[in-house]
Design a protein around this motif. Sequence first.
Motif, PDB file in Angstrom:
ATOM      1  N   VAL A  92      -4.631  15.091 -19.019  1.00 16.33           N
ATOM      2  CA  VAL A  92      -5.968  15.462 -19.466  1.00 16.33           C
ATOM      3  C   VAL A  92      -6.953  15.257 -18.310  1.00 16.33           C
ATOM      4  O   VAL A  92      -7.025  14.177 -17.732  1.00 16.33           O
ATOM      5  N   LEU A  93      -7.705  16.309 -17.988  1.00 17.62           N
ATOM      6  CA  LEU A  93      -8.761  16.227 -16.971  1.00 17.62           C
ATOM      7  C   LEU A  93     -10.098  15.861 -17.596  1.00 17.62           C
ATOM      8  O   LEU A  93     -10.850  15.056 -17.052  1.00 17.62           O
ATOM      9  N   ALA A  94     -10.418  16.484 -18.723  1.00 15.87           N
ATOM     10  CA  ALA A  94     -11.712  16.281 -19.372  1.00 15.87           C
ATOM     11  C   ALA A  94     -11.565  16.469 -20.876  1.00 15.87           C
ATOM     12  O   ALA A  94     -10.718  17.228 -21.335  1.00 15.87           O
ATOM     13  N   VAL A  95     -12.419  15.770 -21.623  1.00 18.58           N
ATOM     14  CA  VAL A  95     -12.409  15.824 -23.087  1.00 18.58           C
ATOM     15  C   VAL A  95     -13.815  16.148 -23.566  1.00 18.58           C
ATOM     16  O   VAL A  95     -14.792  15.587 -23.069  1.00 18.58           O
ATOM     17  N   ALA A  96     -13.920  17.065 -24.521  1.00 17.99           N
ATOM     18  CA  ALA A  96     -15.209  17.380 -25.142  1.00 17.99           C
ATOM     19  C   ALA A  96     -15.033  17.328 -26.652  1.00 17.99           C
ATOM     20  O   ALA A  96     -14.122  17.952 -27.189  1.00 17.99           O
ATOM     21  N   VAL A  97     -15.886  16.553 -27.317  1.00 15.68           N
ATOM     22  CA  VAL A  97     -15.892  16.500 -28.778  1.00 15.68           C
ATOM     23  C   VAL A  97     -16.981  17.459 -29.231  1.00 15.68           C
ATOM     24  O   VAL A  97     -18.150  17.276 -28.905  1.00 15.68           O
ATOM     25  N   LEU A  98     -16.591  18.494 -29.961  1.00 12.96           N
ATOM     26  CA  LEU A  98     -17.525  19.526 -30.374  1.00 12.96           C
ATOM     27  C   LEU A  98     -17.908  19.330 -31.833  1.00 12.96           C
ATOM     28  O   LEU A  98     -17.076  19.430 -32.726  1.00 12.96           O
ATOM     29  N   ASP A  99     -19.178  19.031 -32.055  1.00 13.17           N
ATOM     30  CA  ASP A  99     -19.728  18.742 -33.377  1.00 13.17           C
ATOM     31  C   ASP A  99     -20.267  20.029 -34.004  1.00 13.17           C
ATOM     32  O   ASP A  99     -20.700  20.931 -33.303  1.00 13.17           O
ATOM     33  N   ALA A 100     -20.255  20.112 -35.325  1.00 12.88           N
ATOM     34  CA  ALA A 100     -20.735  21.304 -36.023  1.00 12.88           C
ATOM     35  C   ALA A 100     -22.263  21.379 -36.061  1.00 12.88           C
ATOM     36  O   ALA A 100     -22.819  22.450 -36.302  1.00 12.88           O
ATOM     37  N   HIS A 101     -22.964  20.277 -35.855  1.00 12.70           N
ATOM     38  CA  HIS A 101     -24.426  20.232 -35.866  1.00 12.70           C
ATOM     39  C   HIS A 101     -25.017  20.839 -37.140  1.00 12.70           C
ATOM     40  O   HIS A 101     -26.019  21.555 -37.096  1.00 12.70           O
ATOM     41  N   GLY A 102     -24.354  20.585 -38.278  1.00 13.92           N
ATOM     42  CA  GLY A 102     -24.864  21.072 -39.558  1.00 13.92           C
ATOM     43  C   GLY A 102     -24.549  22.518 -39.860  1.00 13.92           C
ATOM     44  O   GLY A 102     -24.925  23.040 -40.905  1.00 13.92           O
ATOM     45  N   LEU A 103     -23.871  23.199 -38.957  1.00 14.35           N
ATOM     46  CA  LEU A 103     -23.520  24.603 -39.167  1.00 14.35           C
ATOM     47  C   LEU A 103     -22.131  24.695 -39.801  1.00 14.35           C
ATOM     48  O   LEU A 103     -21.370  23.736 -39.809  1.00 14.35           O
ATOM     49  N   ASP A 104     -21.786  25.857 -40.296  1.00 14.03           N
ATOM     50  CA  ASP A 104     -20.475  26.062 -40.907  1.00 14.03           C
ATOM     51  C   ASP A 104     -19.454  26.400 -39.820  1.00 14.03           C
ATOM     52  O   ASP A 104     -18.854  27.472 -39.808  1.00 14.03           O
TER      53      ASP A 104
END
Length: 114
Positions: A92-104
């Motif tokens: 693994v080089l990089a990790v990103a946690v992607l949140d929905a920010h209240g969207l569907d």
Amino acid sequence: MNWAEFVEEYVPEPHEITVEALTGAGGFGDVYGSPVVVGPCVVDESTRRVAVQTQDAAGHNDTSGATVLCPRGTTAPAGSRVTLPSGRITRVLAVAVLDAHGLDLPEHVELSLE
């Protein structure tokens, strides 16, 4: 929409990967946790440039040979070993946690791999 619903509706062939999370360093090199199967995942083995965070503030750019989108809660810090469905073992080089920010949208984790 959660990750499982997204994969069921939009991913015709989801995959599983095996992650050995980097837990530290020992006298003989890096130390990894037990292998954990993670899925369902979306695996893209195409090359792209990614920004990699380093110990100093500068960071650097690197070339990623694969990107994996996996369920929220996946533990794979930078340096962890990942075995792809093709059998290729990479880090693994990089990790990103992607949140929905209240969207569907499905919350998920993006792993950029060597």
